[in-house]
Design a protein around this motif. Structure first.
Motif, PDB file in Angstrom:
ATOM      1  N   ALA A  53      40.975  23.775   4.369  1.00 54.44           N
ATOM      2  CA  ALA A  53      39.863  24.030   3.448  1.00 54.44           C
ATOM      3  C   ALA A  53      38.613  24.441   4.214  1.00 54.44           C
ATOM      4  O   ALA A  53      37.498  24.267   3.752  1.00 54.44           O
ATOM      5  CB  ALA A  53      39.574  22.834   2.547  1.00 54.44           C
ATOM      6  N   VAL A  54      38.833  24.987   5.409  1.00 53.57           N
ATOM      7  CA  VAL A  54      37.783  25.614   6.203  1.00 53.57           C
ATOM      8  C   VAL A  54      36.648  24.641   6.523  1.00 53.57           C
ATOM      9  O   VAL A  54      35.502  24.854   6.152  1.00 53.57           O
ATOM     10  CB  VAL A  54      37.234  26.877   5.494  1.00 53.57           C
ATOM     11  N   LEU A  55      36.989  23.564   7.188  1.00 55.31           N
ATOM     12  CA  LEU A  55      35.996  22.628   7.681  1.00 55.31           C
ATOM     13  C   LEU A  55      35.985  22.672   9.201  1.00 55.31           C
ATOM     14  O   LEU A  55      37.028  22.490   9.848  1.00 55.31           O
ATOM     15  CB  LEU A  55      36.331  21.200   7.220  1.00 55.31           C
ATOM     16  N   PHE A  56      34.829  22.937   9.773  1.00 56.65           N
ATOM     17  CA  PHE A  56      34.657  22.915  11.221  1.00 56.65           C
ATOM     18  C   PHE A  56      33.771  21.715  11.551  1.00 56.65           C
ATOM     19  O   PHE A  56      32.677  21.587  10.990  1.00 56.65           O
ATOM     20  CB  PHE A  56      34.007  24.206  11.716  1.00 56.65           C
TER      21      PHE A  56
ATOM     22  N   TYR B 122      29.953  22.162  10.658  1.00 54.89           N
ATOM     23  CA  TYR B 122      29.440  23.480  11.036  1.00 54.89           C
ATOM     24  C   TYR B 122      30.046  24.550  10.135  1.00 54.89           C
ATOM     25  O   TYR B 122      31.036  24.326   9.434  1.00 54.89           O
ATOM     26  CB  TYR B 122      29.804  23.786  12.495  1.00 54.89           C
ATOM     27  N   SER B 123      29.466  25.738  10.190  1.00 52.17           N
ATOM     28  CA  SER B 123      29.972  26.848   9.383  1.00 52.17           C
ATOM     29  C   SER B 123      30.807  27.828  10.197  1.00 52.17           C
ATOM     30  O   SER B 123      31.278  28.824   9.666  1.00 52.17           O
ATOM     31  CB  SER B 123      28.800  27.602   8.735  1.00 52.17           C
ATOM     32  N   ASP B 124      30.998  27.557  11.500  1.00 56.11           N
ATOM     33  CA  ASP B 124      31.712  28.521  12.351  1.00 56.11           C
ATOM     34  C   ASP B 124      32.706  27.790  13.246  1.00 56.11           C
ATOM     35  O   ASP B 124      32.573  26.589  13.505  1.00 56.11           O
ATOM     36  CB  ASP B 124      30.699  29.273  13.228  1.00 56.11           C
TER      37      ASP B 124
ATOM     38  N   PRO C   4      25.259  24.429  12.701  1.00 56.88           N
ATOM     39  CA  PRO C   4      25.394  23.179  11.940  1.00 56.88           C
ATOM     40  C   PRO C   4      25.007  23.348  10.471  1.00 56.88           C
ATOM     41  O   PRO C   4      24.076  24.083  10.142  1.00 56.88           O
ATOM     42  CB  PRO C   4      24.435  22.220  12.658  1.00 56.88           C
ATOM     43  N   THR C   5      25.742  22.660   9.609  1.00 57.46           N
ATOM     44  CA  THR C   5      25.444  22.694   8.174  1.00 57.46           C
ATOM     45  C   THR C   5      24.949  21.328   7.678  1.00 57.46           C
ATOM     46  O   THR C   5      23.957  21.254   6.971  1.00 57.46           O
ATOM     47  CB  THR C   5      26.681  23.106   7.370  1.00 57.46           C
TER      48      THR C   5
END
Length: 440
Positions: A233-236, A257-259, A265-266
């Motif tokens: 689910a695209v979690l970094f 983070y988003s990358d 950082p998010t």
């Protein structure tokens, strides 16, 4: 020795050819040390790299086609067990895969799947190669270990798609996260006692890994992520845990983070609570079962997108209404968590832990793998049967990991101070393995 949900214990060796063909070995075991082989699979097919993934940043999507899958049993017990799975759960074409009472023949190869005859008896084993539909090659540089040597050596790692934590979902799940990386046969982390053993193995000679001492569960201290982690689910994220064994309390920091390099950082979540005395797992040999109670949590939004999301959340569901701002931490305990981030308080999670020492005698902590569907292991029947990437104990962590603790991780650096953790051109995937193994 890898642990997959189930649990399944296995080692893998994959070879990719320049003409897009591949040959993969999966060696399965009865034990979590990968010393007692059960059966081996030899998998042949073709892989076609497509385009950069629009779901999982940094990954490449791929199509694969299986030509053959064969199985070699390493004991009568393994043969009897697998045959019963296939005879019970497979379709008409597989019902007589192995007649009852068939005697085990050492070294005999039985065909599970053939593209030519359109026979496929792999489903009963929970077998799928969907991991090949999401690939990423990374390289970084490892400092030379000998004091008299300077410089570093290249390390290349192959990340393949994650395996769904629910057995019934595995056959059709398309991955959005990764498994732990595979090491290049040529450019791998040193030292790596298992690498050569697994590389030289084949379906008739499964790898028997070196004996490793069983360590008692000692959680006390601080533990950090060793790299930027990617979850489904695209979690970094990266993680930092502190355990206080004297009163069985814990603290955890989750930096999101988003990358895929963990540079943007998010938001950060701080959580704390207490945990139970561990007991040996009856389901996953070598693991320890614990229950963690989360009683307090704080959130720090780190970008404007997260700030806007939290400020637009339902009043009373996530901290003080419309009071969020970037870089400012807020306690979400009074609102019983944060609905927008899926945090509920108080909250109990049923966990699986394991501690090990790596080849450099550093202490590693494995925490149970999160459910692929994004839910929480909030009941005993949802307790994990596999593990996330390991955390390393801060006392044994080299200087490069101090960035995690100071909350300023910006990616690993090479000896010259430039970024070393970069995605390689995807075509390089086809050349990372040695090409002198014969395609038979």
């Amino acid at each position: 020795c890898e642990v997959r949900p189930g649990p399944e214990f296995l080692t893998r060796s994959y070879l990719f050819y320049a003409n897009r063909l591949f040959k993969a070995y999966q060696f399965y075991y009865w034990d979590p040390s990968c010393r007692d082989p059960s059966y081996s699979l030899v998998i042949k097919g073709k892989l076609r790299l497509r385009q950069a993934s629009w779901i999982t940043r940094g990954a490449t999507e791929a199509d694969y086609h299986l030509h053959k899958v064969g199985i070699v049993f390493h004991s009568q017990k393994a043969m009897r067990e697998v045959a019963s799975w296939i005879n019970q759960t497979s379709g008409e074409g597989c019902s007589g895969f192995l007649p009852p009472g068939r005697t085990w023949a050492p070294g005999a190869l039985y065909e599970l799947l053939s593209a030519k005859t359109e026979r496929d008896c792999t489903a009963a084993l929970g077998f799928a190669m969907h991991e090949l539909s999401l690939v990423r090659v990374e390289k970084h540089y490892q400092p030379l270990l000998q004091p008299q040597q300077s410089g570093s050596r290249l390390v290349e790692e192959l990340y393949l798609g994650d395996i769904h934590t629910e057995w019934v979902e595995r056959l059709h799940y398309r991955p959005t996260g990764y498994q732990r990386p595979m090491q290049s046969a040529v450019h791998h982390v040193h030292p790596c006692p298992a690498c050569g053993i697994i590389y030289r193995a084949d379906e008739h000679h499964p790898p028997i890994l070196p004996i490793r001492a069983q360590l008692p569960m000692q959680l006390s201290g601080s533990w950090v992520s060793t790299h930027c982690e990617v979850r489904p689910a695209v979690l970094f994220l990266t993680r930092y845990f502190i355990f206080h064994s004297n009163n069985h309390t814990w603290e955890g920091y989750y930096y999101h983070y988003s990358d895929p390099l963990c540079k943007q950082p998010t938001f950060t979540i701080y959580a704390s609570g207490h945990y139970t005395q561990g007991i040996p797992s009856s389901k996953v040999r070598g693991g320890t079962e614990l229950a963690f109670k989360v009683t307090q949590a704080r959130v720090t939004p780190m970008d404007q997108v997260t700030v806007m999301m939290l400020n637009s959340s339902e009043p009373g569901s996530c901290g003080l209404t419309s009071s969020w701002s970037a870089g400012v931490e807020q306690d979400i305990t009074p609102t019983n968590g944060c609905l927008a981030l899926g945090i509920k308080l108080p909250h109990t999670e049923y966990e699986l832990f394991k501690t090990e020492q790596d080849v450099k005698d550093r202490s590693l902590l494995y925490v149970g793998e999160r459910p692929t569907d994004g839910s929480s292991p909030d009941s005993p029947d949802k307790r994990p049967t596999s593990y996330q990437a390991p955390l390393i104990q801060c006392a044994g962590a080299p200087e490069e990991f101090s960035n995690y603790v100071s909350l300023k991780y910006l990616g690993k650096k090479d000896a010259n101070g430039s970024e070393a953790l970069k995605s390689l051109p995807v075509a390089f995937l086809l050349f990372i393995a040695l090409l002198f193994l014969r395609w038979d």
